[in-house]
Design a protein around this motif. Sequence first.
Motif, PDB file in Angstrom:
ATOM      1  N   VAL A  31      -9.107   7.295   4.366  1.00 43.40           N
ATOM      2  CA  VAL A  31      -7.924   7.046   5.193  1.00 43.40           C
ATOM      3  C   VAL A  31      -6.684   7.432   4.386  1.00 43.40           C
ATOM      4  O   VAL A  31      -6.275   6.694   3.480  1.00 43.40           O
ATOM      5  CB  VAL A  31      -7.848   5.562   5.615  1.00 43.40           C
ATOM      6  CG1 VAL A  31      -6.624   5.325   6.491  1.00 43.40           C
ATOM      7  CG2 VAL A  31      -9.121   5.143   6.338  1.00 43.40           C
ATOM      8  N   PRO A  32      -6.094   8.594   4.663  1.00 45.13           N
ATOM      9  CA  PRO A  32      -4.974   9.078   3.850  1.00 45.13           C
ATOM     10  C   PRO A  32      -3.827   8.086   3.725  1.00 45.13           C
ATOM     11  O   PRO A  32      -3.199   7.996   2.666  1.00 45.13           O
ATOM     12  CB  PRO A  32      -4.531  10.350   4.584  1.00 45.13           C
ATOM     13  CG  PRO A  32      -5.768  10.833   5.271  1.00 45.13           C
ATOM     14  CD  PRO A  32      -6.504   9.587   5.678  1.00 45.13           C
ATOM     15  N   ALA A  33      -3.538   7.320   4.774  1.00 45.69           N
ATOM     16  CA  ALA A  33      -2.425   6.374   4.712  1.00 45.69           C
ATOM     17  C   ALA A  33      -2.661   5.287   3.662  1.00 45.69           C
ATOM     18  O   ALA A  33      -1.711   4.826   3.019  1.00 45.69           O
ATOM     19  CB  ALA A  33      -2.191   5.738   6.080  1.00 45.69           C
ATOM     20  N   ILE A  34      -3.914   4.892   3.466  1.00 46.18           N
ATOM     21  CA  ILE A  34      -4.239   3.892   2.444  1.00 46.18           C
ATOM     22  C   ILE A  34      -4.022   4.485   1.053  1.00 46.18           C
ATOM     23  O   ILE A  34      -3.438   3.844   0.169  1.00 46.18           O
ATOM     24  CB  ILE A  34      -5.686   3.391   2.596  1.00 46.18           C
ATOM     25  CG1 ILE A  34      -5.865   2.641   3.925  1.00 46.18           C
ATOM     26  CG2 ILE A  34      -6.091   2.523   1.427  1.00 46.18           C
ATOM     27  CD1 ILE A  34      -5.082   1.352   4.031  1.00 46.18           C
ATOM     28  N   ALA A  35      -4.485   5.717   0.850  1.00 44.67           N
ATOM     29  CA  ALA A  35      -4.274   6.377  -0.438  1.00 44.67           C
ATOM     30  C   ALA A  35      -2.785   6.578  -0.709  1.00 44.67           C
ATOM     31  O   ALA A  35      -2.305   6.342  -1.825  1.00 44.67           O
ATOM     32  CB  ALA A  35      -5.001   7.714  -0.463  1.00 44.67           C
ATOM     33  N   ASP A  36      -2.033   6.996   0.306  1.00 46.83           N
ATOM     34  CA  ASP A  36      -0.595   7.220   0.131  1.00 46.83           C
ATOM     35  C   ASP A  36       0.114   5.921  -0.253  1.00 46.83           C
ATOM     36  O   ASP A  36       1.009   5.923  -1.107  1.00 46.83           O
ATOM     37  CB  ASP A  36       0.017   7.784   1.415  1.00 46.83           C
ATOM     38  CG  ASP A  36      -0.356   9.234   1.663  1.00 46.83           C
ATOM     39  OD1 ASP A  36      -0.842   9.903   0.726  1.00 46.83           O
ATOM     40  OD2 ASP A  36      -0.157   9.708   2.804  1.00 46.83           O
ATOM     41  N   LEU A  37      -0.285   4.831   0.374  1.00 48.90           N
ATOM     42  CA  LEU A  37       0.344   3.550   0.084  1.00 48.90           C
ATOM     43  C   LEU A  37       0.059   3.119  -1.355  1.00 48.90           C
ATOM     44  O   LEU A  37       0.958   2.677  -2.084  1.00 48.90           O
ATOM     45  CB  LEU A  37      -0.165   2.495   1.063  1.00 48.90           C
ATOM     46  CG  LEU A  37       0.549   1.146   1.046  1.00 48.90           C
ATOM     47  CD1 LEU A  37       2.038   1.307   1.298  1.00 48.90           C
ATOM     48  CD2 LEU A  37      -0.073   0.221   2.079  1.00 48.90           C
ATOM     49  N   LEU A  38      -1.198   3.269  -1.775  1.00 49.70           N
ATOM     50  CA  LEU A  38      -1.559   2.932  -3.148  1.00 49.70           C
ATOM     51  C   LEU A  38      -0.752   3.770  -4.143  1.00 49.70           C
ATOM     52  O   LEU A  38      -0.170   3.245  -5.098  1.00 49.70           O
ATOM     53  CB  LEU A  38      -3.054   3.153  -3.361  1.00 49.70           C
ATOM     54  CG  LEU A  38      -3.542   3.110  -4.808  1.00 49.70           C
ATOM     55  CD1 LEU A  38      -3.227   1.763  -5.455  1.00 49.70           C
ATOM     56  CD2 LEU A  38      -5.032   3.410  -4.882  1.00 49.70           C
ATOM     57  N   HIS A  39      -0.700   5.065  -3.923  1.00 49.74           N
ATOM     58  CA  HIS A  39      -0.015   5.948  -4.873  1.00 49.74           C
ATOM     59  C   HIS A  39       1.484   5.694  -4.892  1.00 49.74           C
ATOM     60  O   HIS A  39       2.113   5.761  -5.963  1.00 49.74           O
ATOM     61  CB  HIS A  39      -0.315   7.405  -4.518  1.00 49.74           C
ATOM     62  CG  HIS A  39      -1.762   7.772  -4.661  1.00 49.74           C
ATOM     63  ND1 HIS A  39      -2.610   7.155  -5.561  1.00 49.74           N
ATOM     64  CD2 HIS A  39      -2.520   8.697  -4.010  1.00 49.74           C
ATOM     65  CE1 HIS A  39      -3.818   7.682  -5.463  1.00 49.74           C
ATOM     66  NE2 HIS A  39      -3.778   8.607  -4.536  1.00 49.74           N
ATOM     67  N   LEU A  40       2.065   5.393  -3.745  1.00 49.59           N
ATOM     68  CA  LEU A  40       3.495   5.086  -3.705  1.00 49.59           C
ATOM     69  C   LEU A  40       3.790   3.826  -4.516  1.00 49.59           C
ATOM     70  O   LEU A  40       4.759   3.779  -5.285  1.00 49.59           O
ATOM     71  CB  LEU A  40       3.949   4.923  -2.251  1.00 49.59           C
ATOM     72  CG  LEU A  40       5.408   4.510  -2.029  1.00 49.59           C
ATOM     73  CD1 LEU A  40       6.376   5.478  -2.701  1.00 49.59           C
ATOM     74  CD2 LEU A  40       5.701   4.412  -0.528  1.00 49.59           C
ATOM     75  N   LEU A  41       2.945   2.802  -4.365  1.00 52.26           N
ATOM     76  CA  LEU A  41       3.139   1.579  -5.141  1.00 52.26           C
ATOM     77  C   LEU A  41       2.961   1.834  -6.629  1.00 52.26           C
ATOM     78  O   LEU A  41       3.657   1.236  -7.457  1.00 52.26           O
ATOM     79  CB  LEU A  41       2.164   0.504  -4.665  1.00 52.26           C
ATOM     80  CG  LEU A  41       2.451  -0.095  -3.285  1.00 52.26           C
ATOM     81  CD1 LEU A  41       1.288  -0.975  -2.841  1.00 52.26           C
ATOM     82  CD2 LEU A  41       3.751  -0.895  -3.291  1.00 52.26           C
TER      83      LEU A  41
END
Length: 205
Positions: A126-136
């Motif tokens: 799920v790209p949105a989950i990966a994006d959220l992790l990386h942003l944090l």
Amino acid sequence: MTSPPPQLFFSNDVATMDEWARRTGIPLTTADALGTNYARARRWMQSLRAQLVEQHNWRDVSPLDSRLLFDIECSTPYRSSRGLPRSPNMRLQLPANASSFFSRERRVQWEMVFHSALFPGLRHTVPAIADLLHLLQCLLTGMVVLIKEEQVPGEGVYRTHRALPPVEWVTSHEAALVDIFGASHYRQLFRAASDNRVAFKLERA
């Protein structure tokens, strides 16, 4: 022997974050600066929430705690052979303000979010989950760290810690990251993420 997948660990210990700051060359910002960067990132975070709701069957939890930026949940994808859920619903919460991550009273709340099966289970699909992790990881480097344990025959267990996103992610999101952090801070992020000796830390258990 197959090694287990990396797990995500949350720690709001400032000393640990300071260690990563020295390692990566990305200095810890003041509380005000962190709050400003986090505020600039809220629009991106809300767009990721929208993707999860609209495309991946997540739903808003209501009423929304005023201290939270969002609070969403979805049914666990992990099922028994009879189709019964193997775990409770997945729940994803983020605070409205970065300072909430450092609240002693809310430490368990954030551990329940980051230590669940959510990020290890869905960040590759799920790209949105990966994006959220990386942003944090960019906003609060060292607060959420992926840790992979490997058994080395005759030597014991080694742990590899990763506190920054892959450099490919940093590059592909350059415009959004520059908008949040500014060009100088972005260059520091890029340099650190490009150097495996910096972005990763290896230790013997």
